[in-house]
Design an enzyme around this catalytic site. Structure first.
Site, PDB file in Angstrom:
ATOM      1  CD  GLN A  40      -2.866  -1.167   2.531  1.00  0.00           C
ATOM      2  OE1 GLN A  40      -2.726  -0.351   3.452  1.00  0.00           O
ATOM      3  NE2 GLN A  40      -3.565  -2.389   2.637  1.00  0.00           N
ATOM      4  CB  CYS A  41       4.316   1.700  -0.568  1.00  0.00           C
ATOM      5  SG  CYS A  41       5.558   2.923  -0.448  1.00  0.00           S
ATOM      6  N   GLY A  42       3.305   4.450  -2.005  1.00  0.00           N
ATOM      7  CA  GLY A  42       3.103   5.221  -3.277  1.00  0.00           C
ATOM      8  C   GLY A  42       3.947   4.710  -4.396  1.00  0.00           C
ATOM      9  CB  THR A  44       3.142  -0.616  -4.180  1.00  0.00           C
ATOM     10  OG1 THR A  44       3.324  -0.101  -2.788  1.00  0.00           O
ATOM     11  CG2 THR A  44       2.638  -2.038  -4.566  1.00  0.00           C
TER      12      THR A  44
END
Length: 167
Positions: A40-42, A44
């Protein structure tokens, strides 16, 4: 002999996503890119996409990508191992191994990550700064390079090619 300090990535044992021990010596002779991942990371989408591209291109030449999920940065990997596998394999068609979730910083950091960090400290000290920090490990298990989370996987392709071409 057991007290000998671990000097190679190949000296470590880690857990796979099913909780089974994996002796990293099985990767002797392979070039390794070790990455702490999050769903859920920018970063990803770009990282998983490019890691898959690198893996597809170089897996038959000796590249292995070892992905270690980590929930220490913004709680961006909250799922269990099964959910993480499902996400990476379905959404990004990731074929590289995804291991058990680990801590990469702090007292409970995985021994492998303590070794990686002590071998190649970052620009601002040893600690991992964010998701998708990358370590390049040569065929003998030596940590040769560390890349920042914002370094795109495709931008390190030249380093991968160079190391694959060495004996």
């Amino acid at each position: 002999m057991a007290s000998q300090s671990k000097t190679s990535v190949h000296d470590f044992t880690v857990k796979d996503a099913k909780g089974q021990d994996v002796d990293l010596s099985i990767y002797k002779g392979k070039l390794l890119l070790i990455v702490n991942v999050a769903s859920q990371c920018g970063l990803t989408n770009s990282n998983y996409t490019e890691l898959s591209q690198l893996y597809d291109k170089y897996k038959n030449q000796g590249l292995e990508i070892l992905a270690f999920p980590c929930n220490q940065f913004g709680a961006q990997e909250p799922g269990d191992n099964e959910q993480i596998q499902e996400f990476a394999c379905t959404r990004f068609k990731a074929e590289f191994p995804i291991f058990d979730k680990v801590d990469v910083n702090g007292d409970n950091a995985a021994p492998l990550y303590k070794h990686l960090k002590s071998s190649k400290g970052g620009l601002f000290g040893d600690s991992i700064k964010w998701n998708f920090s990358k370590f390049l490990v040569d065929k003998e298990g030596n940590v040769v390079e560390r890349y920042a989370p914002t370094t795109s996987p495709l931008s390190i392709e030249k380093d991968i090619k160079k190391l694959l071409e060495t004996a």
